[in-house]
Design an enzyme around this catalytic site. Structure first.
Site, PDB file in Angstrom:
ATOM      1  CG  HIS A 124      32.824  45.970  36.456  1.00 10.96           C
ATOM      2  ND1 HIS A 124      33.936  45.529  36.807  1.00 10.96           N
ATOM      3  CD2 HIS A 124      33.017  46.820  35.572  1.00 10.96           C
ATOM      4  CE1 HIS A 124      34.786  46.133  36.312  1.00 10.96           C
ATOM      5  NE2 HIS A 124      34.331  47.056  35.485  1.00 10.96           N
ATOM      6  CG  ASP A 201      30.289  47.366  42.444  1.00  8.21           C
ATOM      7  OD1 ASP A 201      30.832  48.580  42.538  1.00  8.21           O
ATOM      8  OD2 ASP A 201      30.629  46.706  41.323  1.00  8.21           O
ATOM      9  CD  GLN A 204      29.736  52.950  36.636  1.00 10.79           C
ATOM     10  OE1 GLN A 204      29.369  54.197  36.467  1.00 10.79           O
ATOM     11  NE2 GLN A 204      30.613  52.436  36.236  1.00 10.79           N
ATOM     12  CE  LYS A 227      34.591  52.781  37.905  1.00 11.87           C
ATOM     13  NZ  LYS A 227      34.325  52.505  36.521  1.00 11.87           N
ATOM     14  CB  CYS A 365      34.541  45.144  32.826  1.00 14.04           C
ATOM     15  SG  CYS A 365      36.212  45.733  32.245  1.00 14.04           S
TER      16      CYS A 365
HETATM   17  N1  PMP Z   1      32.059  47.909  39.688  1.00 11.84           N
HETATM   18  C1  PMP Z   1      31.404  48.487  38.582  1.00 11.84           C
HETATM   19  C2  PMP Z   1      29.971  48.640  38.493  1.00 11.84           C
HETATM   20  C3  PMP Z   1      32.245  49.376  37.900  1.00 11.84           C
HETATM   21  O1  PMP Z   1      31.581  49.990  36.839  1.00 11.84           O
HETATM   22  C4  PMP Z   1      33.695  49.297  37.909  1.00 11.84           C
HETATM   23  C5  PMP Z   1      34.630  49.999  36.981  1.00 11.84           C
HETATM   24  N2  PMP Z   1      34.091  50.213  35.469  1.00 11.84           N
HETATM   25  C6  PMP Z   1      33.885  48.563  39.105  1.00 11.84           C
HETATM   26  C7  PMP Z   1      33.375  47.864  39.838  1.00 11.84           C
HETATM   27  C8  PMP Z   1      35.741  48.307  39.129  1.00 11.84           C
HETATM   28  O2  PMP Z   1      36.118  49.895  39.627  1.00 11.84           O
HETATM   29  P1  PMP Z   1      37.722  50.119  39.597  1.00 11.84           P
HETATM   30  O3  PMP Z   1      38.230  49.704  38.234  1.00 11.84           O
HETATM   31  O4  PMP Z   1      37.837  51.486  39.672  1.00 11.84           O
HETATM   32  O5  PMP Z   1      38.347  49.171  40.732  1.00 11.84           O
END
Ligand code: PMP
Length: 407
Positions: A124, A201, A204, A227, A365
């Site tokens: 991401h 990270d 997910q 999430k 993203c």
């Molecule tokens: N890493 C991953 C794999 C994600 O899917 C996301 C959110 N789509 C993020 C980081 C960022 O999370 P947040 O926007 O809640 O900070």
């Protein structure tokens, strides 16, 4: 144990009773954010009705209630991740802030020109941009673990990237764009063998599988509360205690200091050292309630149920002519990214919305991995444990109807 009854579980989530365009809402945008059970909503309301105060424990009764509830939430995160101590759990705004914190503190302190950081092609943007900025600022080399055509990490190629200059490996446990589950434990072991630190990270992963930091053994792990069926604006950074205590503060101000004079400042130890200013007290407590909810269902039960649902949806989706599934890893969680030949992704998204089905369309993203798979954007339904086979049927039926209208 009792069979997993998604229809019953769905009733715990008031928003899932909404209608959209006269149709029952089908929430298939769980990778973007998850819905909240009544227990989480109630817990936050209870805080404001009975406990609201800043957290300076000794001052008065409500301060004690708020402080106790906040620290109880930290304890829940600690248990959820199986960390060794609450001192390893820093409350942050979410995964993004957690990664930025590590990049701006540990990264800034420890990395020097010529050092190397490894990320994977699956990341991401939140796990690319902070490292790329640090690399540009300090003259570091950012290296990328490639994936195969199914979207799976190539461990042999990863092994070739590791060397004595590698200082950090930062990678996702589950891809938000493809659903790939990465071989996290192996990636961590290989990084440590090369003398590098590791950040996982978990944005997910924590909602779909047991994440045990003592078993996985990363140096850092981040996730977002929203999430995980909790509120927005709260998440956690896990870090090994010694490492956290060696790190300079990220932001500074109140709460994070032991003593201040104009000559010298002494910081608290972790986690307080990283929690400058008034934190998101209510939502941390809400996150604690979300963890209670997930724990009661059982994360293994959740993972098992979702896996069956994903297999069911995948099979039906593949039967539709013109569907190209993007991301076909053997080990996947929750996500079904696809294109439908002859239709723009926006068109598909709008057709689904008309039937009450919420999916994300776009680049999620995660532009580098979509480009690696040969596309700019996808339609991305993503599942959670409150989704039912009936939800999947509505989604699949809508795609068939869409094709009928055209031909
Ligand atoms: N890493 C991953 C794999 C994600 O899917 C996301 C959110 N789509 C993020 C980081 C960022 O999370 P947040 O926007 O809640 O900070």
């Amino acid at each position: 144990s009792a069979p997993f009854d998604a229809n019953l579980i769905k009733k715990d989530f008031p928003i899932l009773r909404e209608t959209v365009n006269g149709k029952p809402l089908v929430w298939f945008d769980n990778a973007a954010t998850t819905q909240k059970p009544q227990s989480v909503i109630d817990r936050i309301a209870y805080f404001y009705e009975h406990e609201n105060s800043n957290i300076h424990r000794a001052a008065h009764e409500l301060a004690a209630r708020a402080s106790d509830a906040y620290e109880a939430a930290r304890e829940k995160v600690k248990t959820f991740l199986n960390a060794s101590s609450v001192n390893e759990i820093v409350f942050v705004r979410g995964a993004t802030e957690g990664i930025n914190l590590v990049a701006c503190t540990w990264g800034d302190q420890n990395l020097n020109s010529g050092d190397e950081i490894i990320v994977s092609n699956l990341e991401h943007h939140a796990n690319i941009v902070p490292w790329k900025r640090l690399a540009d600022k300090k003259g570091l080399k950012l290296r990328v673990i490639p994936v195969d055509d199914d979207g799976q990490i190539l461990l042999d190629e990863y092994a070739k990237l590791l060397n004595s200059k590698t200082r950090l490996v930062a990678f996702t446990q589950v891809s938000n764009a493809l659903g790939t589950v990465t071989p996290a434990k192996q990636i961590v072991e290989m990084a440590h063998a090369a003398g590098a630190k590791v950040l996982i990270d978990g944005a997910q992963s924590v909602s779909h599988m047991k994440v045990d930091v003592q078993n996985l053994n990363p140096d850092f792990l981040v996730f977002s509360g929203h999430k995980l069926f909790g509120p927005t604006g709260i998440g956690a950074l896990y870090g090994k205690e010694d490492l956290l205590n060696e790190m300079q503060p990220y932001q500074s101000g109140g709460n994070m200091i032991q003593d201040v004079t104009f000559e010298e400042i002494k910081y608290h130890k972790a986690p307080n050292r990283f929690e400058a200013g008034t934190g998101n007290i209510a939502d941390a407590i809400g996150l604690g309630a979300a963890i209670d909810y997930v724990t009661k269902l059982g994360i293994e039960n959740i993972g098992q149920y979702e896996h069956q649902l994903l297999e069911y949806a995948t099979k039906l989706l593949k039967e539709i002519p013109g569907v190209r599934l993007i991301g076909t890893a053997a080990n996947k969680a929750s996500v079904l990214s696809f294109n439908l030949q002859g239709y723009s992704n926006d068109h598909v998204g709008q057709a689904l919305n008309k039937e009450g089905v919420a999916v994300r369309t776009g680049h999620h993203c995660a532009q580098p991995i979509l480009r690696r798979m040969g596309v700019e954007t996808t339609v991305r339904p993503s599942l959670a444990f409150y989704n039912t086979t009936q939800d999947v049927d509505t989604f699949i039926q809508t795609l068939w109807e869409l094709k009928k209208v055209r031909f």
